[in-house]
Enzyme design. Structure first.
Site, short mmCIF file in Angstrom:
data_model
loop_
_atom_site.label_atom_id
_atom_site.label_comp_id
_atom_site.label_asym_id
_atom_site.label_seq_id
_atom_site.Cartn_x
_atom_site.Cartn_y
_atom_site.Cartn_z
N CYS A 85 0.83 -1.21 0.00
CA CYS A 85 0.00 0.00 0.00
C CYS A 85 0.86 1.26 0.00
O CYS A 85 0.67 2.16 -0.82
CB CYS A 85 -0.92 -0.04 1.22
SG CYS A 85 -1.89 1.45 1.42
N TYR A 226 -9.00 -3.75 -11.43
CA TYR A 226 -8.93 -2.35 -11.00
C TYR A 226 -7.51 -1.80 -11.03
O TYR A 226 -7.31 -0.62 -11.32
CB TYR A 226 -9.64 -2.14 -9.66
CG TYR A 226 -8.83 -2.36 -8.40
CD1 TYR A 226 -7.97 -1.39 -7.91
CD2 TYR A 226 -8.97 -3.53 -7.67
CE1 TYR A 226 -7.26 -1.58 -6.75
CE2 TYR A 226 -8.27 -3.74 -6.51
CZ TYR A 226 -7.41 -2.75 -6.05
OH TYR A 226 -6.70 -2.95 -4.89
P1 FAD Z 1 1.52 -6.07 2.11
O1 FAD Z 1 1.14 -4.68 2.41
O2 FAD Z 1 1.76 -6.42 0.70
O3 FAD Z 1 2.84 -6.37 2.97
C1 FAD Z 1 3.54 -7.59 2.89
C2 FAD Z 1 5.00 -7.33 3.21
O4 FAD Z 1 5.65 -8.58 3.51
C3 FAD Z 1 5.76 -6.75 2.02
O5 FAD Z 1 6.61 -5.72 2.45
C4 FAD Z 1 6.57 -7.94 1.51
O6 FAD Z 1 7.72 -7.55 0.82
C5 FAD Z 1 6.91 -8.64 2.83
N1 FAD Z 1 7.30 -10.03 2.71
C6 FAD Z 1 6.85 -10.96 1.81
N2 FAD Z 1 7.43 -12.15 2.08
C7 FAD Z 1 8.25 -11.97 3.14
C8 FAD Z 1 9.10 -12.83 3.89
N3 FAD Z 1 9.22 -14.13 3.59
N4 FAD Z 1 9.81 -12.32 4.93
C9 FAD Z 1 9.71 -11.01 5.24
N5 FAD Z 1 8.91 -10.15 4.59
C10 FAD Z 1 8.18 -10.63 3.55
N6 FAD Z 1 -5.98 -1.27 -1.17
C11 FAD Z 1 -6.82 -0.31 -0.71
O7 FAD Z 1 -7.42 -0.48 0.35
N7 FAD Z 1 -7.02 0.85 -1.41
C12 FAD Z 1 -6.37 1.10 -2.57
O8 FAD Z 1 -6.57 2.16 -3.17
C13 FAD Z 1 -5.47 0.12 -3.06
N8 FAD Z 1 -4.80 0.34 -4.20
C14 FAD Z 1 -3.90 -0.58 -4.63
C15 FAD Z 1 -3.19 -0.30 -5.78
C16 FAD Z 1 -2.27 -1.21 -6.27
C17 FAD Z 1 -1.50 -0.87 -7.51
C18 FAD Z 1 -2.06 -2.43 -5.57
C19 FAD Z 1 -1.07 -3.42 -6.08
C20 FAD Z 1 -2.76 -2.71 -4.42
C21 FAD Z 1 -3.68 -1.79 -3.94
N9 FAD Z 1 -4.42 -2.02 -2.78
C22 FAD Z 1 -5.30 -1.08 -2.32
C23 FAD Z 1 -4.29 -3.29 -2.03
C24 FAD Z 1 -3.42 -3.13 -0.78
O9 FAD Z 1 -2.17 -2.57 -1.14
C25 FAD Z 1 -3.22 -4.50 -0.14
O10 FAD Z 1 -4.48 -5.07 0.10
C26 FAD Z 1 -2.47 -4.39 1.20
O11 FAD Z 1 -1.22 -3.79 1.04
C27 FAD Z 1 -2.29 -5.80 1.79
O12 FAD Z 1 -1.61 -5.72 3.01
P2 FAD Z 1 -0.84 -6.98 3.56
O13 FAD Z 1 -0.44 -6.62 4.96
O14 FAD Z 1 -1.60 -8.21 3.34
O15 FAD Z 1 0.47 -7.12 2.65
P1 NA7 Z 2 -7.24 -9.50 -10.60
O1 NA7 Z 2 -8.33 -8.81 -9.90
O2 NA7 Z 2 -6.90 -10.87 -10.19
O3 NA7 Z 2 -7.54 -9.47 -12.18
C1 NA7 Z 2 -6.66 -9.93 -13.14
C2 NA7 Z 2 -7.04 -9.39 -14.52
O4 NA7 Z 2 -6.08 -9.78 -15.50
C3 NA7 Z 2 -8.36 -9.89 -15.02
O5 NA7 Z 2 -8.94 -8.90 -15.82
C4 NA7 Z 2 -7.96 -11.11 -15.85
O6 NA7 Z 2 -8.89 -11.45 -16.84
C5 NA7 Z 2 -6.70 -10.61 -16.49
N1 NA7 Z 2 -5.76 -11.69 -16.84
C6 NA7 Z 2 -5.36 -12.70 -16.04
N2 NA7 Z 2 -4.45 -13.47 -16.70
C7 NA7 Z 2 -4.30 -12.92 -17.92
C8 NA7 Z 2 -3.51 -13.25 -19.05
N3 NA7 Z 2 -2.68 -14.29 -19.04
N4 NA7 Z 2 -3.60 -12.48 -20.15
C9 NA7 Z 2 -4.43 -11.42 -20.17
N5 NA7 Z 2 -5.20 -11.05 -19.14
C10 NA7 Z 2 -5.14 -11.79 -18.02
O7 NA7 Z 2 -5.88 -8.69 -10.51
P2 NA7 Z 2 -5.32 -7.27 -9.97
O8 NA7 Z 2 -3.85 -7.30 -10.10
O9 NA7 Z 2 -5.93 -6.08 -10.61
O10 NA7 Z 2 -5.75 -7.18 -8.46
C11 NA7 Z 2 -5.43 -8.19 -7.55
C12 NA7 Z 2 -5.44 -7.61 -6.19
O11 NA7 Z 2 -4.26 -6.82 -6.04
C13 NA7 Z 2 -6.57 -6.67 -5.92
O12 NA7 Z 2 -7.66 -7.29 -5.32
C14 NA7 Z 2 -5.91 -5.65 -5.01
O13 NA7 Z 2 -6.05 -5.95 -3.67
C15 NA7 Z 2 -4.49 -5.68 -5.34
P3 NA7 Z 2 -10.13 -12.47 -16.52
O14 NA7 Z 2 -11.15 -11.66 -15.80
O15 NA7 Z 2 -9.56 -13.59 -15.69
O16 NA7 Z 2 -10.55 -12.91 -17.87
#
Ligand code: FAD
Ligand code: NA7
Length: 518
Positions: A85, A226
């Protein structure tokens, strides 16, 4: 939720008396509770859930350690303490979303009389520097907070040796064995790459985009979720020609009428959608550009040319390197931690939080709340468990789509079409008028039960600041808000939020839900 080994609980209860005596006794007490182990609690993963849990546990004078380690991306991107995050998720995303909104505001401002020159340009370098400075300040803030709360932090990767022992390995290869009475796994997820030639060599993911050294230029985002849409939305808003390759539908799991509004709005702003094709191969050309070969369902293929290709095709749980088999922790087929009881894994003193928990919701506030509640149950003699129902969320594309509760599809499936009533309306934010902006994508719908009280099952809003609008309504929906209570609420004029309280047209009536003025 089962409580941890009762030994620790009994000791805590006796500690509470000593707490009131002096800080010195406090230290002795918390050390005494972990005689058998180095720590009362070891958290693996210093992200949203892990840090919240560790800091809360420390309030109860427990000996707590956090291990956090980031494997660099194939492009070499890495970051500091705080997890997804803070570093490569919500925070940098929201800041880049804001950058895109400011671009729109510059356009609007001319209509409001501001004499802004026509050739306004944007500096990617300045944006990245500003975003990364903020991210670094958050990394630093997390380290200070852990220090202030006496939580031991180690920048090391953890993996199990046995069910109470974890091996921590630093980037330099230094190893340490740590034992703990309770262990919380909060290792989050990392972006998935498709298994196609060139993906790892030439593609990037959301883990790279927020710190990209050079402007992305003409960009292809692959995926319909998203993360894909949000990144495509802000890149387009910053002026980079942006395409989105979608193999099926967008925003699977979200209300599909709202999903179409989101993609239609993005399209109207210039984002190109390439529907029903998948990537086949990514190659680098001699002049440093990228060629993406695609294929459709009929075997027809073609080539497209970009400066940047970003994969957003899903995220995999970071559980494979934890050696969970040595601890006896069970996984689901998708690699998430199987939940036995709330956040408890198949091993009673090992818990999972956040994105890696089966049945959880992949959102930061969910991980944080679950982490705090878990610490309170483990060490604070509390019983509250995490409620994963009716959690609101927002998609920032950059027009915002926010929702809480059921999609219309899910409501129909659960209750039957004849047993729900959907109130809906398009609305025009007053600030759109002078700016001459179209309001065709500003829409609200409340999905209610069809009976007398008409309890709201789902609320969906697309429009500017929909996330800010939704938070208060989400609290009301969680408290069981009915349509009649909503309709008896007096609006705040002139706001967009008042349009929610003014909903009166049902879908069933067939009446026109388009804007009619105030
Ligand atoms: P994380 O925050 O991912 O933390 C896990 C940590 O553990 C990381 O630092 C990782 O490197 C570390 N780690 C992994 N393996 C090990 C290991 N073996 N030893 C030590 N450390 C390790 N959520 C929202 O609520 N609002 C948003 O707008 C939003 N936008 C997002 C946008 C993007 C592009 C993405 C990718 C995600 C977004 N999310 C959003 C989702 C949100 O970021 C995650 O749901 C949240 O960070 C999950 O928290 P967590 O504690 O499960 O893991
Ligand atoms: P999601 O929500 O798991 O969605 C993955 C998207 O990518 C979805 O539209 C899939 O299509 C598509 N997809 C998956 N595999 C492929 C391949 N091989 N080629 C083309 N398109 C593909 O992923 P996000 O990363 O956005 O979010 C995951 C979580 O991360 C989210 O909940 C946040 O907490 C942060 P489909 O619908 O399967 O046809």
């Amino acid at each position: 939720m089962a409580l941890p080994m009762c030994g620790s609980r009994l000791l805590f209860l006796s500690c509470r008396k000593i707490h009131r005596l002096s800080p010195i006794n406090r230290t002795i007490c918390s050390q005494g509770s972990s005689d058998k182990y180095d720590y009362d609690l070891l958290v693996i993963g210093g992200g949203s859930g892990g840090l919240a849990c560790a800091k809360e546990a420390a309030q109860y004078d427990k000996k707590v350690m956090v291990l956090d380690y980031v494997d660099p991306t194939p492009k070499g991107t890495k970051w500091g303490l705080g997890g997804t995050c803070v570093n490569v998720g919500c925070i940098p995303k929201k800041l880049m979303h804001q950058a895109a909104l400011l671009g729109e505001a510059i356009d609007d401002s001319r209509k409001y009389g501001w004499q802004v020159q026509d050739d306004v340009t944007h500096s990617w370098d300045t944006l990245v520097a500003g975003v990364q400075n903020h991210v670094k300040s958050l990394n630093w803030g997390h380290r200070i907070q852990l220090k202030d709360k006496n939580v031991q932090y180690m920048n090391a990767k953890g993996s199990f040796v046995d069910n109470h022992t974890v091996k921590a390995v630093t980037a330099k290869g230094k190893e340490e064995l740590v034992t703990a009475e309770n262990i919380v796994l909060a290792t989050g997820m990392r972006p998935r790459y498709p298994k196609i030639p060139g993906a790892l060599e030439y593609g990037i993911t959301s883990d790279d985009i927020f710190s990209l050294k050079k402007p992305p230029g003409r960009t292809l985002v692959i995926g319909g979720s998203y993360v894909a849409l949000e990144c495509a939305g802000f890149l387009n808003g910053l002026g980079f020609p942006t395409s989105v390759m979608v193999r099926s539908i967008c925003l699977r799991g979200f209300d599909q009428q709202m999903a179409r509004l989101v993609t239609d709005q993005m399209q109207s702003k210039g984002v190109e959608f390439l529907w029903h094709i998948v990537p086949q191969q990514l190659e680098q050309t001699q002049d440093d550009h990228l060629t993406m070969t695609w294929m459709d369902g009929n075997g027809v293929s073609g080539h497209l040319h970009y400066d940047t290709v970003m994969f957003a095709i899903g995220r995999d749980p970071e559980t494979s390197s934890l050696n969970l088999d040595l601890a006896g922790v069970e996984l689901t087929a998708s690699g998430k931690i199987a939940s036995k009881n709330g956040e408890q894994s198949s091993v009673p003193h090992i818990y999972a939080l956040g994105d890696i928990l089966q049945g959880g919701i992949e959102l930061t506030p969910v991980a944080i709340k679950a982490g705090k509640l878990l610490a309170q149950r483990l060490f604070g003699n509390q019983t509250h468990t995490m409620d994963y129902e009716k959690v609101a969320t927002t998609v920032f594309t950059p027009l915002e789509y926010s929702c809480v509760g059921l999609s219309e599809e899910a409501a129909i499936e659960r209750h039957g079409e004849e047993n729900i009533e959907v109130y809906h309306a398009f609305y025009k934010p007053v600030e759109f008028s002078v700016a001459e902006r179209t309001a065709e994508f500003c829409y609200i719908k409340a999905i209610c039960t069809g009976d007398g009280d008409q309890r709201i099952l789902g609320l969906h809003i697309s429009g500017p600041h929909a996330g800010e609008m939704m938070q208060g309504f989400a609290a009301a929906v969680k408290c069981g808000l009915t349509y009649h209570q909503l309709a008896s609420t007096v609006g705040i004029h002139p706001t967009s939020a008042e349009e929610v309280a003014k909903l009166h047209i049902t879908k069933r009536s067939g009446l026109d839900p388009t804007v009619t003025g105030c």
